[in-house]
Write a protein that holds these residues in place. Sequence first.
Motif, mmCIF file in Angstrom:
data_model
loop_
_atom_site.group_PDB
_atom_site.id
_atom_site.type_symbol
_atom_site.label_atom_id
_atom_site.label_comp_id
_atom_site.label_asym_id
_atom_site.label_seq_id
_atom_site.Cartn_x
_atom_site.Cartn_y
_atom_site.Cartn_z
ATOM 1 N N THR A 162 1.153 -1.698 -0.252
ATOM 2 C CA THR A 162 -0.296 -0.115 -0.083
ATOM 3 C C THR A 162 1.273 1.350 -0.178
ATOM 4 O O THR A 162 0.585 2.108 -0.840
ATOM 5 C CB THR A 162 -0.663 -0.192 1.517
ATOM 6 N N PHE A 163 1.943 0.642 0.696
ATOM 7 C CA PHE A 163 3.025 2.333 0.587
ATOM 8 C C PHE A 163 3.558 2.551 -0.608
ATOM 9 O O PHE A 163 3.711 3.766 -0.578
ATOM 10 C CB PHE A 163 4.359 2.484 2.083
ATOM 11 N N GLU A 164 3.579 1.286 -1.413
ATOM 12 C CA GLU A 164 4.771 1.629 -2.283
ATOM 13 C C GLU A 164 3.434 2.015 -3.161
ATOM 14 O O GLU A 164 3.682 3.238 -4.734
ATOM 15 C CB GLU A 164 5.195 0.614 -2.959
ATOM 16 N N VAL A 165 2.294 1.882 -3.319
ATOM 17 C CA VAL A 165 1.045 2.370 -4.372
ATOM 18 C C VAL A 165 1.403 3.692 -3.890
ATOM 19 O O VAL A 165 1.003 4.960 -4.441
ATOM 20 C CB VAL A 165 -0.396 1.623 -4.336
ATOM 21 N N GLY A 166 1.333 4.363 -3.152
ATOM 22 C CA GLY A 166 1.231 5.685 -2.758
ATOM 23 C C GLY A 166 2.279 6.501 -3.221
ATOM 24 O O GLY A 166 2.502 7.369 -3.721
ATOM 25 N N LEU A 167 3.694 5.702 -2.773
ATOM 26 C CA LEU A 167 4.461 6.482 -3.783
ATOM 27 C C LEU A 167 4.896 6.485 -4.602
ATOM 28 O O LEU A 167 5.528 7.799 -5.600
ATOM 29 C CB LEU A 167 5.492 5.428 -3.276
ATOM 30 N N ASP A 168 3.715 5.506 -6.344
ATOM 31 C CA ASP A 168 4.210 5.734 -7.227
ATOM 32 C C ASP A 168 3.021 6.437 -7.103
ATOM 33 O O ASP A 168 2.874 7.706 -8.405
ATOM 34 C CB ASP A 168 3.745 4.698 -7.957
ATOM 35 N N GLU A 169 1.821 7.359 -6.271
ATOM 36 C CA GLU A 169 0.962 8.668 -6.956
ATOM 37 C C GLU A 169 1.488 9.821 -6.298
ATOM 38 O O GLU A 169 1.271 10.465 -6.685
ATOM 39 C CB GLU A 169 -0.351 7.793 -6.254
ATOM 40 N N ASP A 170 2.587 9.590 -5.339
ATOM 41 C CA ASP A 170 2.755 10.629 -4.966
ATOM 42 C C ASP A 170 3.623 11.566 -5.128
ATOM 43 O O ASP A 170 4.751 11.549 -6.631
ATOM 44 C CB ASP A 170 4.075 11.041 -3.642
ATOM 45 N N PRO A 171 3.473 13.125 -5.835
ATOM 46 C CA PRO A 171 3.572 14.064 -6.742
ATOM 47 C C PRO A 171 5.060 14.277 -5.807
ATOM 48 O O PRO A 171 5.481 14.805 -7.517
ATOM 49 C CB PRO A 171 2.439 15.321 -6.920
ATOM 50 N N THR A 172 5.099 14.181 -5.051
ATOM 51 C CA THR A 172 6.831 14.744 -4.974
ATOM 52 C C THR A 172 7.580 13.535 -4.766
ATOM 53 O O THR A 172 9.227 13.822 -4.303
ATOM 54 C CB THR A 172 6.349 15.497 -2.766
ATOM 55 N N VAL A 173 7.259 12.912 -5.449
ATOM 56 C CA VAL A 173 8.841 11.360 -5.745
ATOM 57 C C VAL A 173 8.723 11.411 -7.344
ATOM 58 O O VAL A 173 7.554 10.600 -7.173
ATOM 59 C CB VAL A 173 7.463 10.736 -5.088
ATOM 60 N N ARG A 174 9.802 11.066 -7.203
ATOM 61 C CA ARG A 174 10.113 11.040 -9.313
ATOM 62 C C ARG A 174 10.267 9.582 -9.258
ATOM 63 O O ARG A 174 10.127 8.850 -9.852
ATOM 64 C CB ARG A 174 11.425 12.023 -9.598
ATOM 65 N N THR A 175 11.083 8.536 -8.110
ATOM 66 C CA THR A 175 11.403 7.382 -8.234
ATOM 67 C C THR A 175 12.147 7.376 -6.554
ATOM 68 O O THR A 175 12.086 7.855 -6.221
ATOM 69 C CB THR A 175 12.794 7.195 -9.360
ATOM 70 N N TYR A 176 11.789 5.664 -7.275
ATOM 71 C CA TYR A 176 12.246 5.520 -5.565
ATOM 72 C C TYR A 176 13.113 3.782 -6.298
ATOM 73 O O TYR A 176 12.381 2.805 -6.468
ATOM 74 C CB TYR A 176 11.286 5.051 -4.582
ATOM 75 N N LYS A 205 12.231 -1.628 5.596
ATOM 76 C CA LYS A 205 12.792 -1.412 4.371
ATOM 77 C C LYS A 205 13.703 -0.077 3.838
ATOM 78 O O LYS A 205 12.122 0.846 4.701
ATOM 79 C CB LYS A 205 11.571 -1.665 3.284
ATOM 80 N N LEU A 206 14.768 -0.083 3.648
ATOM 81 C CA LEU A 206 15.119 0.715 3.136
ATOM 82 C C LEU A 206 14.762 1.278 2.016
ATOM 83 O O LEU A 206 15.514 0.731 1.182
ATOM 84 C CB LEU A 206 16.447 0.412 3.407
ATOM 85 N N TYR A 207 14.738 2.813 1.882
ATOM 86 C CA TYR A 207 14.262 3.011 0.513
ATOM 87 C C TYR A 207 15.243 4.486 0.275
ATOM 88 O O TYR A 207 15.707 5.007 1.137
ATOM 89 C CB TYR A 207 13.072 3.504 0.642
ATOM 90 N N ARG A 208 15.495 4.743 -1.058
ATOM 91 C CA ARG A 208 16.169 5.375 -1.326
ATOM 92 C C ARG A 208 15.137 6.588 -2.752
ATOM 93 O O ARG A 208 14.720 5.326 -3.398
ATOM 94 C CB ARG A 208 17.387 4.997 -2.614
ATOM 95 N N VAL A 209 15.236 7.324 -1.893
ATOM 96 C CA VAL A 209 14.009 7.440 -3.368
ATOM 97 C C VAL A 209 14.085 9.209 -3.275
ATOM 98 O O VAL A 209 14.798 10.392 -2.923
ATOM 99 C CB VAL A 209 12.574 8.559 -2.421
ATOM 100 N N ARG A 210 14.017 9.557 -4.861
ATOM 101 C CA ARG A 210 14.039 10.566 -5.651
ATOM 102 C C ARG A 210 13.287 11.562 -5.650
ATOM 103 O O ARG A 210 12.202 10.561 -5.473
ATOM 104 C CB ARG A 210 14.971 10.768 -7.328
ATOM 105 N N LEU A 211 13.126 12.661 -5.051
ATOM 106 C CA LEU A 211 12.305 13.519 -5.243
ATOM 107 C C LEU A 211 11.900 14.040 -5.770
ATOM 108 O O LEU A 211 12.842 14.899 -7.058
ATOM 109 C CB LEU A 211 12.279 14.014 -3.992
ATOM 110 N N ALA A 212 10.505 14.983 -6.304
ATOM 111 C CA ALA A 212 10.700 16.157 -7.717
ATOM 112 C C ALA A 212 10.129 17.561 -7.205
ATOM 113 O O ALA A 212 9.482 17.747 -5.945
ATOM 114 C CB ALA A 212 9.005 15.777 -8.243
ATOM 115 N N SER A 213 11.510 18.165 -7.132
ATOM 116 C CA SER A 213 11.486 18.965 -6.630
ATOM 117 C C SER A 213 10.759 20.111 -6.997
ATOM 118 O O SER A 213 10.174 21.123 -6.391
ATOM 119 C CB SER A 213 13.281 20.158 -6.351
#
Length: 217
Positions: A54-68, A78-86
């Motif tokens: 569920t969290f990763e679906v949220g990451l896919d839909e999050d406008p502040t997230v470019r990739t993860y 889980k350890l994530y590396r998240v590239r943000l959409a500045s």
Amino acid sequence: MSLIAEFTLRAPDLALTTALDADTDITVELEGQMATSSDTPVLVMWAFGGDFDTFEVGLDEDPTVRTYNVLEELGGRKLYRVRLASENLQPVYPVYQRLGAGPLAATGTHEGWQRRVRFPDRESVVEMREFCTENDVQFQLRRLYTPGESDLEDEFGLSPEQRHALVVAEQNGYFDVPRQLSLDDLGEQLGVSGQSASERLRRGASQLVRKTLLSDF
């Protein structure tokens, strides 16, 4: 003299707000933050306590997230590396830099981001709050103290709050399998949020390990 401020931030355009709202049981703990050559912020963070799908679906839909991507899975975390959409992000970190403040810790849930930040003086804390007000970011100051003022450590290096949290958790079955007490219930007994209770437990347990099991290393 510098001051340590503990506060909560909440706004739709803060990092990961949509993802954290997708699963209200998820907590993320910032491990590191960096900028790439393209000046795109990158977060390295642990996530735990909820449903990762569920969290990763949220990451896919999050406008502040470019990739993860997932760097590691360990013990229900889980350890994530998240590239943000500045371009879609409220630029809070540059404000810390401008004020000469040093972020010390960050924990995020659907209730917002809890931050602990060292500020050079009281005026810079006021400027931080003014920035939040002007940019529609909810700012709730929970604690303000000088370094060393609040943490009167015991023989294990625990603050009174950390020691009390660990004792209450043990006495009420938080560490039992299966667990007899939720974080929210523990927080209620401590007079804090479940998120704050979680932070006290983690920091207290980490301190105990360093002072006991790792004391000879």
